[in-house]
Design a protein around this motif. Structure first.
Motif, PDB file in Angstrom:
ATOM      1  N   VAL A   2       0.864  -1.172   0.000  1.00 32.42           N
ATOM      2  CA  VAL A   2       0.000   0.000   0.000  1.00 32.42           C
ATOM      3  C   VAL A   2       0.904   1.226   0.000  1.00 32.42           C
ATOM      4  O   VAL A   2       2.009   1.189   0.533  1.00 32.42           O
ATOM      5  CB  VAL A   2      -0.959   0.022   1.222  1.00 32.42           C
ATOM      6  CG1 VAL A   2      -1.962  -1.095   1.132  1.00 32.42           C
ATOM      7  CG2 VAL A   2      -0.209  -0.037   2.527  1.00 32.42           C
ATOM      8  N   TYR A   3       0.447   2.297  -0.599  1.00 28.91           N
ATOM      9  CA  TYR A   3       1.276   3.485  -0.712  1.00 28.91           C
ATOM     10  C   TYR A   3       0.857   4.522   0.313  1.00 28.91           C
ATOM     11  O   TYR A   3      -0.318   4.793   0.502  1.00 28.91           O
ATOM     12  CB  TYR A   3       1.235   4.040  -2.141  1.00 28.91           C
ATOM     13  CG  TYR A   3       1.931   3.108  -3.085  1.00 28.91           C
ATOM     14  CD1 TYR A   3       3.298   3.190  -3.269  1.00 28.91           C
ATOM     15  CD2 TYR A   3       1.238   2.082  -3.717  1.00 28.91           C
ATOM     16  CE1 TYR A   3       3.961   2.292  -4.088  1.00 28.91           C
ATOM     17  CE2 TYR A   3       1.888   1.185  -4.541  1.00 28.91           C
ATOM     18  CZ  TYR A   3       3.251   1.295  -4.718  1.00 28.91           C
ATOM     19  OH  TYR A   3       3.912   0.404  -5.516  1.00 28.91           O
ATOM     20  N   PHE A   4       1.854   5.063   0.983  1.00 27.15           N
ATOM     21  CA  PHE A   4       1.654   6.033   2.042  1.00 27.15           C
ATOM     22  C   PHE A   4       1.160   7.330   1.417  1.00 27.15           C
ATOM     23  O   PHE A   4       1.825   7.910   0.573  1.00 27.15           O
ATOM     24  CB  PHE A   4       2.991   6.265   2.759  1.00 27.15           C
ATOM     25  CG  PHE A   4       2.850   6.963   4.064  1.00 27.15           C
ATOM     26  CD1 PHE A   4       2.517   6.251   5.198  1.00 27.15           C
ATOM     27  CD2 PHE A   4       3.024   8.322   4.160  1.00 27.15           C
ATOM     28  CE1 PHE A   4       2.381   6.884   6.414  1.00 27.15           C
ATOM     29  CE2 PHE A   4       2.883   8.958   5.369  1.00 27.15           C
ATOM     30  CZ  PHE A   4       2.565   8.248   6.493  1.00 27.15           C
ATOM     31  N   SER A   5      -0.003   7.792   1.835  1.00 33.81           N
ATOM     32  CA  SER A   5      -0.560   8.988   1.203  1.00 33.81           C
ATOM     33  C   SER A   5      -1.323   9.885   2.170  1.00 33.81           C
ATOM     34  O   SER A   5      -2.148  10.667   1.741  1.00 33.81           O
ATOM     35  CB  SER A   5      -1.471   8.589   0.050  1.00 33.81           C
ATOM     36  OG  SER A   5      -2.568   7.843   0.542  1.00 33.81           O
ATOM     37  N   ASN A   6      -1.075   9.786   3.463  1.00 29.20           N
ATOM     38  CA  ASN A   6      -1.788  10.621   4.423  1.00 29.20           C
ATOM     39  C   ASN A   6      -1.124  12.001   4.475  1.00 29.20           C
ATOM     40  O   ASN A   6      -0.024  12.140   4.997  1.00 29.20           O
ATOM     41  CB  ASN A   6      -1.777   9.965   5.805  1.00 29.20           C
ATOM     42  CG  ASN A   6      -2.676  10.677   6.785  1.00 29.20           C
ATOM     43  OD1 ASN A   6      -2.871  11.888   6.698  1.00 29.20           O
ATOM     44  ND2 ASN A   6      -3.225   9.932   7.722  1.00 29.20           N
ATOM     45  N   PRO A   7      -1.776  13.047   3.933  1.00 26.27           N
ATOM     46  CA  PRO A   7      -1.150  14.369   3.858  1.00 26.27           C
ATOM     47  C   PRO A   7      -0.948  15.043   5.225  1.00 26.27           C
ATOM     48  O   PRO A   7      -0.182  15.999   5.331  1.00 26.27           O
ATOM     49  CB  PRO A   7      -2.118  15.172   2.985  1.00 26.27           C
ATOM     50  CG  PRO A   7      -3.425  14.471   3.111  1.00 26.27           C
ATOM     51  CD  PRO A   7      -3.124  13.028   3.371  1.00 26.27           C
ATOM     52  N   SER A   8      -1.602  14.553   6.265  1.00 32.48           N
ATOM     53  CA  SER A   8      -1.461  15.183   7.579  1.00 32.48           C
ATOM     54  C   SER A   8      -0.195  14.734   8.318  1.00 32.48           C
ATOM     55  O   SER A   8       0.119  15.250   9.378  1.00 32.48           O
ATOM     56  CB  SER A   8      -2.691  14.895   8.436  1.00 32.48           C
ATOM     57  OG  SER A   8      -2.736  13.524   8.780  1.00 32.48           O
ATOM     58  N   ILE A   9       0.539  13.767   7.750  1.00 31.48           N
ATOM     59  CA  ILE A   9       1.730  13.233   8.403  1.00 31.48           C
ATOM     60  C   ILE A   9       2.976  13.713   7.681  1.00 31.48           C
ATOM     61  O   ILE A   9       3.086  13.597   6.459  1.00 31.48           O
ATOM     62  CB  ILE A   9       1.683  11.692   8.439  1.00 31.48           C
ATOM     63  CG1 ILE A   9       0.477  11.247   9.261  1.00 31.48           C
ATOM     64  CG2 ILE A   9       2.971  11.116   9.012  1.00 31.48           C
ATOM     65  CD1 ILE A   9       0.188   9.770   9.184  1.00 31.48           C
ATOM     66  N   ASP A  10       3.914  14.265   8.438  1.00 28.22           N
ATOM     67  CA  ASP A  10       5.183  14.729   7.889  1.00 28.22           C
ATOM     68  C   ASP A  10       6.086  13.517   7.663  1.00 28.22           C
ATOM     69  O   ASP A  10       6.685  12.994   8.601  1.00 28.22           O
ATOM     70  CB  ASP A  10       5.831  15.717   8.862  1.00 28.22           C
ATOM     71  CG  ASP A  10       7.190  16.190   8.402  1.00 28.22           C
ATOM     72  OD1 ASP A  10       7.567  15.970   7.226  1.00 28.22           O
ATOM     73  OD2 ASP A  10       7.899  16.792   9.233  1.00 28.22           O
ATOM     74  N   ILE A  11       6.179  13.074   6.431  1.00 30.42           N
ATOM     75  CA  ILE A  11       6.950  11.878   6.093  1.00 30.42           C
ATOM     76  C   ILE A  11       8.413  12.023   6.484  1.00 30.42           C
ATOM     77  O   ILE A  11       9.048  11.069   6.921  1.00 30.42           O
ATOM     78  CB  ILE A  11       6.819  11.548   4.592  1.00 30.42           C
ATOM     79  CG1 ILE A  11       5.380  11.162   4.277  1.00 30.42           C
ATOM     80  CG2 ILE A  11       7.765  10.430   4.185  1.00 30.42           C
ATOM     81  CD1 ILE A  11       5.108  10.976   2.807  1.00 30.42           C
ATOM     82  N   SER A  12       8.954  13.204   6.386  1.00 22.38           N
ATOM     83  CA  SER A  12      10.383  13.404   6.662  1.00 22.38           C
ATOM     84  C   SER A  12      10.757  13.075   8.106  1.00 22.38           C
ATOM     85  O   SER A  12      11.915  12.832   8.408  1.00 22.38           O
ATOM     86  CB  SER A  12      10.792  14.839   6.336  1.00 22.38           C
ATOM     87  OG  SER A  12      10.190  15.747   7.244  1.00 22.38           O
ATOM     88  N   SER A  13       9.788  13.031   8.998  1.00 19.71           N
ATOM     89  CA  SER A  13      10.077  12.771  10.417  1.00 19.71           C
ATOM     90  C   SER A  13       9.856  11.313  10.822  1.00 19.71           C
ATOM     91  O   SER A  13       9.973  10.969  11.993  1.00 19.71           O
ATOM     92  CB  SER A  13       9.202  13.669  11.297  1.00 19.71           C
ATOM     93  OG  SER A  13       7.849  13.266  11.201  1.00 19.71           O
ATOM     94  N   LEU A  14       9.537  10.450   9.868  1.00 19.90           N
ATOM     95  CA  LEU A  14       9.163   9.080  10.211  1.00 19.90           C
ATOM     96  C   LEU A  14      10.375   8.164  10.410  1.00 19.90           C
ATOM     97  O   LEU A  14      10.842   7.526   9.479  1.00 19.90           O
ATOM     98  CB  LEU A  14       8.248   8.484   9.145  1.00 19.90           C
ATOM     99  CG  LEU A  14       6.847   9.054   9.066  1.00 19.90           C
ATOM    100  CD1 LEU A  14       6.067   8.384   7.956  1.00 19.90           C
ATOM    101  CD2 LEU A  14       6.118   8.906  10.385  1.00 19.90           C
ATOM    102  N   SER A  15      10.837   8.115  11.627  1.00 17.81           N
ATOM    103  CA  SER A  15      11.789   7.080  12.009  1.00 17.81           C
ATOM    104  C   SER A  15      10.949   5.888  12.464  1.00 17.81           C
ATOM    105  O   SER A  15       9.731   5.992  12.562  1.00 17.81           O
ATOM    106  CB  SER A  15      12.674   7.575  13.158  1.00 17.81           C
ATOM    107  OG  SER A  15      11.879   7.829  14.305  1.00 17.81           O
TER     108      SER A  15
END
Length: 142
Positions: A3-16
């Motif tokens: 599945v492709y990550f597409s939630n615009p409310s989440i800052d992808i750059s911070s996902l450790s």
């Protein structure tokens, strides 16, 4: 299934790995899933807890080190065992190798050594004699 990550409310750059766990925790709990239900009737052992449970579906997030794969898979089996009978199916959520590569290249997030969707899919058939509960594997990609 990927599945492709597409939630615009989440800052992808911070996902450790740890922040991804927290993000999913908020999303799953807001949808009514029980957080950290014990696998056994004794909740003293934190490692013997599933990440989420709802309607007899157990969910584990595999964002940590790849060595946790066997432990996570056995949680599903134990929770489905006739004596405990808590789940009918397990859902194992992880990120793909491509996700790890993109996170490293674009956001300098180190996912090296983390479990991946591809590794789960490759190892799962080796557990078929020990794990009798169906397990659905989701790989989150970018």
């Amino acid at each position: 299934m990927k599945v492709y990550f597409s939630n615009p409310s989440i800052d992808i750059s911070s996902l450790s790995g740890p922040t991804f766990n927290l993000t999913l925790d908020q999303l799953f709990v807001s949808k009514g899933r029980d957080r950290q239900p014990p696998v056994f009737d004794d909740d003293a052992d934190v490692s013997a807890k599933m990440d989420f449970l709802k309607n007899r579906v157990g969910i584990e997030g595999g964002f940590g080190h790849a060595s946790f794969l066997g432990i996570d898979l056995l949680k599903f089996q134990v929770a489905s065992y006739s004596g405990l009978d808590k789940i009918d199916v397990g859902v194992y959520v992880s990120t793909t190798k491509n996700f790890h590569k993109v996170m490293k290249k674009e956001f300098n997030q180190n996912w090296e050594g983390s479990l991946s969707f591809e590794k789960i899919v490759r190892y799962l058939p080796h557990f078929k004699s020990a794990i009798q509960v169906p397990i659905y594997v989701l790989g989150i990609d970018l």
